[in-house]
Scaffold this motif. Structure first.
Motif, PDB file in Angstrom:
ATOM      1  N   ASN A  63       0.837  -1.195   0.000  1.00 15.44           N
ATOM      2  CA  ASN A  63       0.000   0.000   0.000  1.00 15.44           C
ATOM      3  C   ASN A  63       0.868   1.239   0.000  1.00 15.44           C
ATOM      4  OD1 ASN A  63       0.433   0.968   2.794  1.00 15.44           O
ATOM      5  ND2 ASN A  63      -0.543  -0.956   3.338  1.00 15.44           N
ATOM      6  N   THR A  64       0.278   2.311  -0.449  1.00 15.86           N
ATOM      7  CA  THR A  64       0.951   3.608  -0.507  1.00 15.86           C
ATOM      8  C   THR A  64       0.121   4.592   0.297  1.00 15.86           C
ATOM      9  OG1 THR A  64       1.908   3.127  -2.662  1.00 15.86           O
ATOM     10  CG2 THR A  64       1.735   5.442  -2.046  1.00 15.86           C
ATOM     11  N   THR A  65       0.792   5.308   1.196  1.00 22.71           N
ATOM     12  CA  THR A  65       0.139   6.250   2.097  1.00 22.71           C
ATOM     13  C   THR A  65       0.567   7.672   1.763  1.00 22.71           C
ATOM     14  OG1 THR A  65       0.186   4.583   3.851  1.00 22.71           O
ATOM     15  CG2 THR A  65      -0.185   6.867   4.533  1.00 22.71           C
ATOM     16  N   VAL A  66      -0.386   8.592   1.735  1.00 23.64           N
ATOM     17  CA  VAL A  66      -0.058  10.004   1.533  1.00 23.64           C
ATOM     18  C   VAL A  66       0.494  10.541   2.848  1.00 23.64           C
ATOM     19  CG1 VAL A  66      -0.950  12.303   0.987  1.00 23.64           C
ATOM     20  CG2 VAL A  66      -1.868  10.290  -0.201  1.00 23.64           C
ATOM     21  N   ARG A  67       1.716  11.086   2.807  1.00 23.44           N
ATOM     22  CA  ARG A  67       2.347  11.670   3.983  1.00 23.44           C
ATOM     23  C   ARG A  67       2.292  13.193   3.968  1.00 23.44           C
ATOM     24  NH1 ARG A  67       1.797   7.748   7.283  1.00 23.44           N
ATOM     25  NH2 ARG A  67       3.071   5.933   6.871  1.00 23.44           N
ATOM     26  N   ARG A  68       2.230  13.768   2.766  1.00 20.75           N
ATOM     27  CA  ARG A  68       2.162  15.234   2.630  1.00 20.75           C
ATOM     28  C   ARG A  68       1.448  15.546   1.325  1.00 20.75           C
ATOM     29  NH1 ARG A  68       7.221  19.001   1.312  1.00 20.75           N
ATOM     30  NH2 ARG A  68       6.174  21.007   1.319  1.00 20.75           N
ATOM     31  N   CYS A  69       0.521  16.491   1.392  1.00 18.67           N
ATOM     32  CA  CYS A  69      -0.219  16.878   0.196  1.00 18.67           C
ATOM     33  C   CYS A  69      -0.464  18.379   0.242  1.00 18.67           C
ATOM     34  CB  CYS A  69      -1.547  16.123   0.127  1.00 18.67           C
ATOM     35  SG  CYS A  69      -2.557  16.589  -1.289  1.00 18.67           S
ATOM     36  N   ASP A  80       4.748   1.021   0.956  1.00 19.28           N
ATOM     37  CA  ASP A  80       5.085  -0.082   1.845  1.00 19.28           C
ATOM     38  C   ASP A  80       4.935  -1.389   1.083  1.00 19.28           C
ATOM     39  OD1 ASP A  80       5.274  -2.052   3.785  1.00 19.28           O
ATOM     40  OD2 ASP A  80       4.004  -1.003   5.224  1.00 19.28           O
ATOM     41  N   SER A  81       6.057  -2.038   0.838  1.00 19.42           N
ATOM     42  CA  SER A  81       6.064  -3.288   0.085  1.00 19.42           C
ATOM     43  C   SER A  81       6.284  -4.494   0.992  1.00 19.42           C
ATOM     44  CB  SER A  81       7.142  -3.235  -1.001  1.00 19.42           C
ATOM     45  OG  SER A  81       6.860  -2.217  -1.910  1.00 19.42           O
ATOM     46  N   GLY A  82       5.785  -4.397   2.203  1.00 22.48           N
ATOM     47  CA  GLY A  82       5.879  -5.523   3.125  1.00 22.48           C
ATOM     48  C   GLY A  82       7.306  -5.891   3.466  1.00 22.48           C
ATOM     49  N   ARG A  83       7.677  -7.124   3.181  1.00 20.10           N
ATOM     50  CA  ARG A  83       9.023  -7.615   3.519  1.00 20.10           C
ATOM     51  C   ARG A  83      10.144  -6.863   2.825  1.00 20.10           C
ATOM     52  NH1 ARG A  83       8.158 -13.549   1.932  1.00 20.10           N
ATOM     53  NH2 ARG A  83       6.519 -12.569   0.750  1.00 20.10           N
ATOM     54  N   LEU A  84       9.853  -6.196   1.722  1.00 24.53           N
ATOM     55  CA  LEU A  84      10.893  -5.444   1.017  1.00 24.53           C
ATOM     56  C   LEU A  84      11.167  -4.087   1.657  1.00 24.53           C
ATOM     57  CD1 LEU A  84       9.982  -6.201  -2.692  1.00 24.53           C
ATOM     58  CD2 LEU A  84      11.699  -7.318  -1.254  1.00 24.53           C
ATOM     59  N   GLY A  85      10.262  -3.624   2.504  1.00 24.44           N
ATOM     60  CA  GLY A  85      10.456  -2.352   3.198  1.00 24.44           C
ATOM     61  C   GLY A  85       9.613  -1.234   2.636  1.00 24.44           C
ATOM     62  N   THR A  86       9.962  -0.014   3.027  1.00 22.21           N
ATOM     63  CA  THR A  86       9.211   1.170   2.596  1.00 22.21           C
ATOM     64  C   THR A  86      10.125   2.144   1.862  1.00 22.21           C
ATOM     65  OG1 THR A  86       9.582   2.448   4.614  1.00 22.21           O
ATOM     66  CG2 THR A  86       7.681   0.968   4.604  1.00 22.21           C
ATOM     67  N   ALA A  87       9.507   3.014   1.084  1.00 20.45           N
ATOM     68  CA  ALA A  87      10.241   4.047   0.348  1.00 20.45           C
ATOM     69  C   ALA A  87       9.455   5.345   0.385  1.00 20.45           C
ATOM     70  CB  ALA A  87      10.463   3.626  -1.100  1.00 20.45           C
ATOM     71  N   LEU A 104      10.664  14.028  -9.502  1.00 16.72           N
ATOM     72  CA  LEU A 104      10.379  12.805  -8.756  1.00 16.72           C
ATOM     73  C   LEU A 104      11.627  12.430  -7.957  1.00 16.72           C
ATOM     74  CD1 LEU A 104       8.605  10.283  -8.217  1.00 16.72           C
ATOM     75  CD2 LEU A 104       9.462   9.348 -10.369  1.00 16.72           C
ATOM     76  N   ASP A 105      11.456  12.281  -6.658  1.00 15.18           N
ATOM     77  CA  ASP A 105      12.556  11.953  -5.743  1.00 15.18           C
ATOM     78  C   ASP A 105      12.131  10.741  -4.920  1.00 15.18           C
ATOM     79  OD1 ASP A 105      14.465  11.819  -3.702  1.00 15.18           O
ATOM     80  OD2 ASP A 105      14.089  13.831  -2.965  1.00 15.18           O
ATOM     81  N   GLU A 106      12.904   9.679  -4.984  1.00 15.91           N
ATOM     82  CA  GLU A 106      12.556   8.460  -4.249  1.00 15.91           C
ATOM     83  C   GLU A 106      13.777   7.920  -3.538  1.00 15.91           C
ATOM     84  OE1 GLU A 106      10.909   3.923  -5.098  1.00 15.91           O
ATOM     85  OE2 GLU A 106      10.818   5.411  -6.684  1.00 15.91           O
ATOM     86  N   HIS A 107      13.564   7.470  -2.314  1.00 13.39           N
ATOM     87  CA  HIS A 107      14.629   6.759  -1.608  1.00 13.39           C
ATOM     88  C   HIS A 107      14.036   5.813  -0.570  1.00 13.39           C
ATOM     89  CE1 HIS A 107      14.083  10.339   0.986  1.00 13.39           C
ATOM     90  NE2 HIS A 107      14.320   9.491   1.951  1.00 13.39           N
ATOM     91  N   PRO A 108      14.723   4.703  -0.324  1.00 13.87           N
ATOM     92  CA  PRO A 108      14.243   3.733   0.661  1.00 13.87           C
ATOM     93  C   PRO A 108      14.257   4.333   2.060  1.00 13.87           C
ATOM     94  CG  PRO A 108      15.967   2.786  -0.713  1.00 13.87           C
ATOM     95  CD  PRO A 108      15.926   4.246  -1.002  1.00 13.87           C
ATOM     96  N   LEU A 109      13.297   3.902   2.888  1.00 11.66           N
ATOM     97  CA  LEU A 109      13.226   4.364   4.272  1.00 11.66           C
ATOM     98  C   LEU A 109      13.560   3.251   5.262  1.00 11.66           C
ATOM     99  CD1 LEU A 109       9.935   6.469   4.323  1.00 11.66           C
ATOM    100  CD2 LEU A 109      12.273   7.321   4.478  1.00 11.66           C
ATOM    101  N   ARG A 110      12.843   2.134   5.146  1.00  7.11           N
ATOM    102  CA  ARG A 110      12.969   1.049   6.123  1.00  7.11           C
ATOM    103  C   ARG A 110      13.083  -0.290   5.420  1.00  7.11           C
ATOM    104  NH1 ARG A 110       7.585   2.692   8.585  1.00  7.11           N
ATOM    105  NH2 ARG A 110       7.983   4.889   8.447  1.00  7.11           N
ATOM    106  N   GLY A 114      16.237  -0.162   2.404  1.00  7.64           N
ATOM    107  CA  GLY A 114      17.070   0.876   3.009  1.00  7.64           C
ATOM    108  C   GLY A 114      18.456   0.370   3.355  1.00  7.64           C
ATOM    109  N   PHE A 115      18.511  -0.855   3.864  1.00  6.03           N
ATOM    110  CA  PHE A 115      19.786  -1.443   4.266  1.00  6.03           C
ATOM    111  C   PHE A 115      20.694  -1.699   3.065  1.00  6.03           C
ATOM    112  CE2 PHE A 115      22.331  -5.283   5.187  1.00  6.03           C
ATOM    113  CZ  PHE A 115      23.096  -4.771   6.235  1.00  6.03           C
ATOM    114  N   LEU A 116      20.111  -2.129   1.952  1.00  6.73           N
ATOM    115  CA  LEU A 116      20.889  -2.476   0.757  1.00  6.73           C
ATOM    116  C   LEU A 116      21.033  -1.319  -0.229  1.00  6.73           C
ATOM    117  CD1 LEU A 116      19.308  -5.985   0.151  1.00  6.73           C
ATOM    118  CD2 LEU A 116      21.514  -5.472   1.229  1.00  6.73           C
ATOM    119  N   HIS A 117      20.546  -0.136   0.140  1.00 10.99           N
ATOM    120  CA  HIS A 117      20.562   1.006  -0.762  1.00 10.99           C
ATOM    121  C   HIS A 117      21.999   1.394  -1.103  1.00 10.99           C
ATOM    122  CE1 HIS A 117      19.636   5.439  -1.640  1.00 10.99           C
ATOM    123  NE2 HIS A 117      19.284   4.713  -2.672  1.00 10.99           N
TER     124      HIS A 117
END
Length: 151
Positions: A63-69, A80-87, A104-110, A114-117
């Motif tokens: 699922n994808t959650t709006v954090r700022r609009c 949130d891609s479950g076991r793959l983490g969040t971005a 467009l700016d994207e980076h892993p969070l958790r 994130g660990f393998l970034h």
């Protein structure tokens, strides 16, 4: 950090109309085969859309959650891609003459993402962004024009 931009030959209101429709994400987000409303009213902060990614017989739901609009200029999401983490995915929509510059700016969070970034992962994300922004431009430029470009 994976940052990419694209000039879309329509006004910001037309770009925002596509971004504000949670059912259209599958039309332009690379890898997403299905999107549907989940909670809240998209794109209000805290609202979510559910998605499915399919690769052959393998599929992943998330699922994808709006954090700022801040319509029609800023949309920040957490995928949130479950076991793959969040971005974190940030879309900056800027007027550019009669057109729109989308950054467009994207980076892993958790999680493992994130660990393998690293730089190699950023290169893959850049390629995905090139395709995503091209698809977004195509969707926007082939959608009916809004009556008013102002929001």
């Amino acid at each position: 950090m994976a940052v990419r931009h694209r000039l879309i030959e329509r006004p910001p209101g037309d770009v925002w109309a596509v971004l504000a429709d949670g059912t259209r994400y599958g039309d332009w987000v690379v890898g997403t085969s299905d999107t549907r409303p989940d909670t809240g009213v998209w794109p209000q902060v805290g609202s979510t859309i559910a998605y499915t990614v399919r690769l052959g017989r393998w599929s992943l739901s998330g699922n994808t959650t709006v954090r700022r609009c801040e319509a029609p200029g800023v949309l920040e999401l957490e995928a949130d891609s479950g076991r793959l983490g969040t971005a974190r995915i940030a879309l900056d929509i800027r007027p550019w003459g009669e057109h729109t510059l989308v950054i467009l700016d994207e980076h892993p969070l958790r999680g493992p993402g994130g660990f393998l970034h690293n730089a190699a992962v950023d290169a893959l994300i850049q390629a995905r962004h090139r395709s995503m922004l091209g698809r977004l431009a195509d969707v926007v430029e082939h959608s009916p024009r809004r009556r008013s470009a102002a929001i």
